[in-house]
Design an enzyme around this catalytic site. Sequence first.
Site, PDB file in Angstrom:
ATOM      1  N   ASP A 162       0.794  -1.243   0.000  1.00  0.00           N
ATOM      2  CA  ASP A 162       0.000   0.000   0.000  1.00  0.00           C
ATOM      3  C   ASP A 162       0.818   1.281   0.000  1.00  0.00           C
ATOM      4  OD1 ASP A 162      -2.228  -1.602   0.096  1.00  0.00           O
ATOM      5  OD2 ASP A 162      -2.639  -1.285   2.214  1.00  0.00           O
ATOM      6  N   ASP A 387      -9.007  -7.044   8.733  1.00  0.00           N
ATOM      7  CA  ASP A 387      -8.395  -5.896   8.064  1.00  0.00           C
ATOM      8  C   ASP A 387      -8.374  -4.665   8.955  1.00  0.00           C
ATOM      9  OD1 ASP A 387      -8.060  -7.223   5.553  1.00  0.00           O
ATOM     10  OD2 ASP A 387     -10.193  -6.941   5.160  1.00  0.00           O
TER      11      ASP A 387
END
Length: 448
Positions: A162, A387
């Site tokens: 990310d 998550d």
Amino acid sequence: MVATAAFSLAAGLLTVGSVANAEQDGAASADTAIQQRVENPYEGAQVYVNPDWQAKAREGGGSAIADQPTFVWMDRIAAITGTEGARGLQAHLDTAVDQGADLFQLVIYNLPGRDCAALASNGELPADAIGRYESEYIDPIVDILDDPAYADLRIVTVIEIDSLPNLITNVAPRETQTDNCNTMKANGNYQKGVGYALGQLGALPNVYNYIDIGHHGWLGWDDNFEPFADLVMNETVNNNGASPDDVHGFVSNVANYGVLHEEHFDADTVIGGRAVRETSSWVDWNRYVDEASYAKAYGDLFSQRFGRPISMLIDTSRNGWGGADRPDGPSSSTDGDTYVEESRIDRRIHTGNWCNQSGAGIGERPTTSPEEGIDAYVWVKPPGESDGSSEEIPNDEGKGFDEMCDPAYQGNPRNGHNPSGALPDAPLSGHWFQAQFDELIRNAYPPL
């Protein structure tokens, strides 16, 4: 790891280097290191199965998948020596040797200012702590991996998920910008950190570095795709001790839900006289509608940029999308938007939704050389690990609360102002989430 074809180790070598000379010199140079690597580290390899995750999967009703290999995550400095319920890196490697494994999978994930657009996975290091990242995180990991006891293990690393994609899409002047991402773009510590990790890990001849490329619903648009490649080539792979030789490949869809293959359409499918790329709000002018086409396109582009074959991995741990909502064939509609809505396998509300997605299922099992251009389907994100929490939970792990993990959240510019699609009652990121695991098992595709 399931291998699809027999493989000769000698045939897989790019060029045989001199191990003896490397030892005599005290350390392998980058050139020597890459000469000793095989083209596809997964070919012919028995991959380490993490007993910590395996035990949770079995206890959670997942015996059918508990023997699958998953990546080990180093998501904070304490993870190197071990945390409650999870052994440290050296203990994992010792267990891999005891298993007779040939390949060990590791996530490098602790950049300063980590995940600047997703508070659920913010890390422990502040934006300016590049020195601590190098000396307290990367250096100890490299010291452990460099132990001769692990020299026969191929070590596949996924480098800082990310991070670099955020510097393309979530910075000024874009509507999707965040203050944290603007800070990281200004200080350059993502590029410096990734460069340092690549250079230090790449100096070890048995390490294979794969850089994260987000997913097709993040960088698949024209104004993101090539600019990301420019960021990698111009600002990262020669930064802070790295060289292009330290990059073996790239990995797509890490900890995400993008479907492997949309079986009933692609971006150029013509419905009602126009391509769905133009008419579908789901596709929304993206060049790619699934992870396989996206990963292969980046494989081709980076092979050109590096001047040599570049390897690709796809995380398929949670992108199966089976169950009752999976379409059994294409729509009969002549309206492009309706056609895609009724035909798409990926059932998320929006491709920008990333947190504990409702309706998801286990995807393809880890497989070597599953299709041309892909080294392996892998499970980077261990199924069953959250998550992010669906509400704020105080913790000492540096993990914040992100509204995208709240089922009631109605979205932001990064997901087109759509509902989050997240499951309720989720724990902190990385913690076991039994309700999600149950759903992943039920909706597995191929079915278990």
